[in-house]
Design an enzyme around this catalytic site. Structure first.
Site, PDB file in Angstrom:
ATOM      1  N   ASN A 139     -10.185   5.534   1.036  1.00  0.00           N
ATOM      2  CA  ASN A 139     -10.514   5.742   2.453  1.00  0.00           C
ATOM      3  C   ASN A 139     -11.690   6.704   2.633  1.00  0.00           C
ATOM      4  OD1 ASN A 139      -7.212   5.093   2.885  1.00  0.00           O
ATOM      5  ND2 ASN A 139      -8.629   4.103   4.297  1.00  0.00           N
ATOM      6  N   LYS A 178      -0.980  -0.962  -4.467  1.00  0.00           N
ATOM      7  CA  LYS A 178      -2.201  -0.202  -4.153  1.00  0.00           C
ATOM      8  C   LYS A 178      -1.794   1.248  -3.915  1.00  0.00           C
ATOM      9  CE  LYS A 178      -4.722   0.026   0.223  1.00  0.00           C
ATOM     10  NZ  LYS A 178      -5.415  -0.775   1.259  1.00  0.00           N
ATOM     11  N   LEU A 179      -2.438   2.158  -4.618  1.00  0.00           N
ATOM     12  CA  LEU A 179      -2.156   3.583  -4.450  1.00  0.00           C
ATOM     13  C   LEU A 179      -3.240   4.215  -3.606  1.00  0.00           C
ATOM     14  CD1 LEU A 179      -1.252   4.587  -8.135  1.00  0.00           C
ATOM     15  CD2 LEU A 179       0.293   3.776  -6.323  1.00  0.00           C
ATOM     16  N   LYS A 180      -2.838   4.971  -2.604  1.00  0.00           N
ATOM     17  CA  LYS A 180      -3.806   5.757  -1.841  1.00  0.00           C
ATOM     18  C   LYS A 180      -4.227   6.937  -2.702  1.00  0.00           C
ATOM     19  CE  LYS A 180      -4.035   3.674   2.182  1.00  0.00           C
ATOM     20  NZ  LYS A 180      -5.325   3.174   2.709  1.00  0.00           N
ATOM     21  N   GLU A 237     -11.035   0.723  -3.670  1.00  0.00           N
ATOM     22  CA  GLU A 237     -11.383   0.401  -2.277  1.00  0.00           C
ATOM     23  C   GLU A 237     -12.024   1.615  -1.602  1.00  0.00           C
ATOM     24  OE1 GLU A 237      -7.918  -1.152  -0.335  1.00  0.00           O
ATOM     25  OE2 GLU A 237      -8.725  -0.913   1.673  1.00  0.00           O
ATOM     26  N   LYS A 261     -10.077  -7.184   7.414  1.00  0.00           N
ATOM     27  CA  LYS A 261      -9.123  -6.793   8.457  1.00  0.00           C
ATOM     28  C   LYS A 261      -9.690  -7.308   9.773  1.00  0.00           C
ATOM     29  CE  LYS A 261      -7.576  -2.419   6.430  1.00  0.00           C
ATOM     30  NZ  LYS A 261      -7.688  -0.947   6.523  1.00  0.00           N
ATOM     31  N   SER A 279       0.864  -1.181   0.000  1.00  0.00           N
ATOM     32  CA  SER A 279       0.000   0.000   0.000  1.00  0.00           C
ATOM     33  C   SER A 279       0.901   1.232   0.000  1.00  0.00           C
ATOM     34  CB  SER A 279      -0.886  -0.039   1.251  1.00  0.00           C
ATOM     35  OG  SER A 279      -1.664   1.128   1.350  1.00  0.00           O
ATOM     36  N   GLY A 325      -4.386  -4.493   5.894  1.00  0.00           N
ATOM     37  CA  GLY A 325      -3.386  -4.281   6.939  1.00  0.00           C
ATOM     38  C   GLY A 325      -3.635  -2.966   7.635  1.00  0.00           C
ATOM     39  N   ASP A 364     -13.840  -1.640   2.623  1.00  0.00           N
ATOM     40  CA  ASP A 364     -12.959  -1.793   3.774  1.00  0.00           C
ATOM     41  C   ASP A 364     -13.740  -1.273   4.986  1.00  0.00           C
ATOM     42  OD1 ASP A 364     -11.036  -1.409   5.797  1.00  0.00           O
ATOM     43  OD2 ASP A 364      -9.590  -0.375   4.546  1.00  0.00           O
ATOM     44  N   ASP A 374      -7.109   3.019  -3.226  1.00  0.00           N
ATOM     45  CA  ASP A 374      -7.859   3.063  -1.965  1.00  0.00           C
ATOM     46  C   ASP A 374      -8.129   4.523  -1.604  1.00  0.00           C
ATOM     47  OD1 ASP A 374      -8.958   2.745   0.536  1.00  0.00           O
ATOM     48  OD2 ASP A 374      -7.234   1.718   1.425  1.00  0.00           O
TER      49      ASP A 374
HETATM   50  O1  OSB Z   1      -7.289   1.705   4.388  1.00  0.00           O
HETATM   51  O2  OSB Z   1      -6.253  -0.090   4.100  1.00  0.00           O
HETATM   52  C1  OSB Z   1      -6.340   0.996   4.659  1.00  0.00           C
HETATM   53  C2  OSB Z   1      -3.273   1.591   6.846  1.00  0.00           C
HETATM   54  C3  OSB Z   1      -3.852   2.147   7.953  1.00  0.00           C
HETATM   55  C4  OSB Z   1      -5.202   2.366   7.977  1.00  0.00           C
HETATM   56  C5  OSB Z   1      -5.988   2.013   6.874  1.00  0.00           C
HETATM   57  C6  OSB Z   1      -5.404   1.433   5.749  1.00  0.00           C
HETATM   58  C7  OSB Z   1      -4.019   1.255   5.734  1.00  0.00           C
HETATM   59  C8  OSB Z   1      -3.305   0.751   4.570  1.00  0.00           C
HETATM   60  C9  OSB Z   1      -1.946   0.126   4.804  1.00  0.00           C
HETATM   61  O3  OSB Z   1      -3.684   0.848   3.429  1.00  0.00           O
HETATM   62  C10 OSB Z   1      -2.003  -1.358   4.862  1.00  0.00           C
HETATM   63  C11 OSB Z   1      -0.722  -1.939   5.406  1.00  0.00           C
HETATM   64  O4  OSB Z   1       0.272  -1.943   4.671  1.00  0.00           O
HETATM   65  O5  OSB Z   1      -0.708  -2.371   6.575  1.00  0.00           O
HETATM   66 MG    MG Z   2      -8.463   0.636   2.995  1.00  0.00          MG
END
Ligand code: OSB
Ligand code: MG
Length: 366
Positions: A189, A159-161, A212, A261, A133, A289, A237, A187
């Site tokens: 969020n 995976k790109l935020k 995501e 998760k 990520s 994660g 998620d 992702d």
């Molecule tokens: O949205 O998946 C998520 C980390 C912290 C909180 C939310 C997310 C994430 C990650 C990182 O995307 C996942 C990892 O490498 O542990």
């Molecule tokens: Mg996520």
């Protein structure tokens, strides 16, 4: 097997690089570890709550508070992992706190029987393919360098935020630079609204595995609407906090993939129920994660080895996060991590390293 007491241990883990998402930037992982002590064995659990309630409503101080005031007093006297969830069910929410306690009880009881986490959960593989990520960076050039280094290390999926102002341009740049064979996903969020549907449809051009959590965590109906306007599959998620939520999302057509998760859903046993449900419905799952240390990572890698986990997870190597992990580091080999085979989690914190990063400990007798 009676529980003698429980230690809450707070540790501060500096990240190798700041991790920026649409909800904030993390530079040090503030982690609450739980150690369940019995006369025959000890078990560890990692609470994945973050220091501020920005990803979800839980946060580390809140998790410690609810554990000491409500959850630990409600635990069953004997360390029976199956009994933990039902005993804690009357207390609403606080799933990450509950998951950490259940994981520690599971670890202690499996160490006594000698069974591994993976075997107990139903793992069918001894290694799992890993994705990474990638946080939001200051520039597209920096992002391309970051992704190049991960691809070089062997990660099989990127995976790109993303968030408003950081979406189509960086995704296009990564796709153009690394080609059509790179497994790529994004992702958000929960950073967009349904009013952004036409904009998000521009991502359809880049052949993403999935998008995501584009919309708010509590809006399954709008995700279902969005799913009908995008070609890119929607993965949830934040929205999925239980097997019941997963069932509702599948019924509504709100997603075709689920990020599992264990912390978010209240534990590894509920995570397995979501896996089973999704598998029965032909919905793909992968293991997410929360920037875990080796404690949480060991259990996640075991879960990711179940047969329904058909997409690579965010189960990256220890060095992607920390200069020194609290356990022996998880290392990538050919884009995979090995599933620990020893009893329980199969890994333990290294006492000296653990003491070095510990900021507070609290012993709660039973
Ligand atoms: O949205 O998946 C998520 C980390 C912290 C909180 C939310 C997310 C994430 C990650 C990182 O995307 C996942 C990892 O490498 O542990
Ligand atoms: Mg996520």
């Amino acid at each position: 097997m009676q529980i003698t007491g429980i230690e809450l241990r707070r540790i501060a883990m500096p990240l190798v690089a700041p991790f920026r998402t649409s909800f904030g930037t993390e530079t040090t992982r503030d982690v609450l570890l739980v150690r369940v002590v019995t006369p025959d064995a000890e078990g560890w659990g990692e609470c994945v709550a973050m220091s501020e309630p920005l990803y979800s409503s839980e946060y580390v101080d809140g998790a410690a508070d609810v554990m000491r005031r409500f959850l630990i007093p409600a635990l069953p006297r004997t360390a029976d992992p199956q009994a933990v969830g039902p005993a804690l069910a009357p207390i609403r929410g606080h799933r990450m706190a509950k998951a950490a306690l259940e994981a520690a009880v599971l670890d202690a009881s499996l160490r006594i029987t000698g069974e591994s986490f993976g075997h107990y959960l139903g793992a069918t593989r001894d290694r799992v393919p890993c994705g990474v990520s990638v946080g939001i960076t200051g520039s597209v050039a920096e992002l391309l360098d970051t992704v190049a280094a991960y691809v070089e290390e062997g990660y099989v999926r990127v995976k790109l935020k993303i968030g408003p102002g950081w979406d189509v341009t960086p995704v296009r740049a990564v796709r153009e630079r690394f080609g059509e064979d790179l497994l790529l996903q994004v992702d958000a969020n929960a950073a967009y609204t349904l009013a952004d549907a036409r904009h998000l449809a521009r991502l359809d051009a880049f052949d993403l595995l999935l998008i995501e959590q584009p919309l708010a965590d509590d809006d399954l109906v709008q995700h279902a609407r969005l799913a009908r306007t995008l070609r890119t599959p929607i993965c949830l998620d934040e929205s999925i906090e239980s097997a019941a939520h997963a069932a509702a999302a599948i019924t509504l057509g709100a997603c075709s993939v689920v990020n599992v998760k264990p912390g978010r859903v209240g534990g590894y046993l509920e995570a397995r129920r979501i896996h089973d449900l999704c598998r029965a419905h032909g919905v793909a799952v992968w293991c997410g994660g929360m920037l875990e240390t080796g404690i949480g990572r060991a259990a996640n890698v075991a879960l990711a080895a179940l047969p329904g986990f058909t997409l690579p997870g965010d189960t990256s190597a220890s060095r992607r996060y920390f200069g020194t992990d609290v356990t022996p580091p998880f290392e990538l080999s050919g884009g995979h991590l090995d599933v620990p085979a020893g009893a329980g989690l199969g890994v333990e914190p290294i006492p000296d390293v653990l003491n070095e990063v510990t900021t507070a400990t609290e012993w709660i007798p039973f």
